[in-house]
Scaffold this motif. Sequence first.
Motif, PDB file in Angstrom:
ATOM      1  N   UNK A  46      -4.579   3.082  -5.580  1.00 34.81           N
ATOM      2  CA  UNK A  46      -4.605   4.408  -4.967  1.00 34.81           C
ATOM      3  C   UNK A  46      -5.162   4.353  -3.544  1.00 34.81           C
ATOM      4  N   UNK A  47      -6.203   3.571  -3.331  1.00 34.43           N
ATOM      5  CA  UNK A  47      -6.887   3.576  -2.031  1.00 34.43           C
ATOM      6  C   UNK A  47      -6.364   2.545  -1.037  1.00 34.43           C
ATOM      7  N   UNK A  48      -5.480   1.656  -1.469  1.00 37.19           N
ATOM      8  CA  UNK A  48      -5.000   0.594  -0.577  1.00 37.19           C
ATOM      9  C   UNK A  48      -4.288   1.110   0.676  1.00 37.19           C
ATOM     10  N   UNK A  49      -3.370   2.063   0.589  1.00 39.77           N
ATOM     11  CA  UNK A  49      -2.703   2.507   1.823  1.00 39.77           C
ATOM     12  C   UNK A  49      -3.671   3.072   2.864  1.00 39.77           C
ATOM     13  N   UNK A  50      -4.582   3.919   2.438  1.00 45.10           N
ATOM     14  CA  UNK A  50      -5.551   4.486   3.380  1.00 45.10           C
ATOM     15  C   UNK A  50      -6.485   3.407   3.906  1.00 45.10           C
ATOM     16  N   UNK A  51      -6.911   2.504   3.045  1.00 41.76           N
ATOM     17  CA  UNK A  51      -7.774   1.405   3.479  1.00 41.76           C
ATOM     18  C   UNK A  51      -7.074   0.500   4.475  1.00 41.76           C
ATOM     19  N   UNK A  52      -5.797   0.238   4.242  1.00 44.27           N
ATOM     20  CA  UNK A  52      -5.015  -0.589   5.171  1.00 44.27           C
ATOM     21  C   UNK A  52      -4.966   0.074   6.541  1.00 44.27           C
ATOM     22  N   UNK A  53      -4.714   1.362   6.564  1.00 42.63           N
ATOM     23  CA  UNK A  53      -4.655   2.056   7.852  1.00 42.63           C
ATOM     24  C   UNK A  53      -6.035   2.104   8.515  1.00 42.63           C
ATOM     25  N   UNK A  54      -7.050   2.440   7.727  1.00 45.56           N
ATOM     26  CA  UNK A  54      -8.393   2.640   8.284  1.00 45.56           C
ATOM     27  C   UNK A  54      -9.032   1.336   8.759  1.00 45.56           C
ATOM     28  N   UNK A  55      -8.812   0.236   8.004  1.00 47.53           N
ATOM     29  CA  UNK A  55      -9.519  -1.009   8.297  1.00 47.53           C
ATOM     30  C   UNK A  55      -8.665  -2.016   9.065  1.00 47.53           C
ATOM     31  N   UNK A  56      -7.338  -1.883   8.991  1.00 44.81           N
ATOM     32  CA  UNK A  56      -6.479  -2.853   9.673  1.00 44.81           C
ATOM     33  C   UNK A  56      -5.730  -2.241  10.857  1.00 44.81           C
ATOM     34  N   UNK A  57      -5.011  -1.172  10.640  1.00 43.05           N
ATOM     35  CA  UNK A  57      -4.165  -0.594  11.683  1.00 43.05           C
ATOM     36  C   UNK A  57      -4.998   0.025  12.810  1.00 43.05           C
ATOM     37  N   UNK A  79      -4.061 -10.865  11.914  1.00 42.51           N
ATOM     38  CA  UNK A  79      -2.714 -10.605  11.403  1.00 42.51           C
ATOM     39  C   UNK A  79      -2.805  -9.983  10.005  1.00 42.51           C
ATOM     40  N   UNK A  80      -1.719  -9.365   9.576  1.00 50.88           N
ATOM     41  CA  UNK A  80      -1.695  -8.693   8.277  1.00 50.88           C
ATOM     42  C   UNK A  80      -1.948  -9.670   7.134  1.00 50.88           C
ATOM     43  N   UNK A  81      -1.393 -10.864   7.230  1.00 55.85           N
ATOM     44  CA  UNK A  81      -1.582 -11.862   6.170  1.00 55.85           C
ATOM     45  C   UNK A  81      -3.068 -12.226   6.041  1.00 55.85           C
ATOM     46  N   UNK A  82      -3.726 -12.429   7.164  1.00 56.67           N
ATOM     47  CA  UNK A  82      -5.155 -12.736   7.145  1.00 56.67           C
ATOM     48  C   UNK A  82      -5.968 -11.591   6.582  1.00 56.67           C
TER      49      UNK A  82
END
Length: 157
Positions: free
Chosen positions: A84-95, A106-109
């Motif tokens: 559930x939280x992965x999409x928001x976490x990806x945006x907040x912490x990576x993007x 990089x995304x893989x890292x």
Amino acid sequence: MSRQSPSSEPGPPPRPTLSRQQKARTYARRARALYFVDVAVGAAFLAALLVSGVSRYVRDSLALPLPLAAVIFSIGIGMAYMVVSLPLGYYRVFIMPRRYGLATQKACGWLVDKAKRSLLALLFGLAVVAFAYWALDTVPNLWWLLTGALVASVTVV
């Protein structure tokens, strides 16, 4: 001692221009807003577990000793929350940090680091859950003290 070449030495920090300060304010405001959205998603997830009756159903269907049932339940809930939280976490912490020039990973890292963090959190979390329910079963009057001491010692390490 060998000297580094002048090109490899770090230069002076960038000067705080008005545009950089505005960019930093915008980033901080968005990061703060996303943090509160993340907290709201977590609260909604927990509320949905309580209201839907899923947790009661799982509790009643696991005919295992209490510590083992709690560990299995925690694994299921943790994995569901991660999805559930992965999409928001990806945006907040990576993007977001990449968008504002604060990260170059990089995304893989990022995914490898996320997997490592999740595995460590799972291992430590399950150990605490198993210990807490074992203590609750074994020494019901002192379970909170023993669990608190365990959490404090793991937090220090």
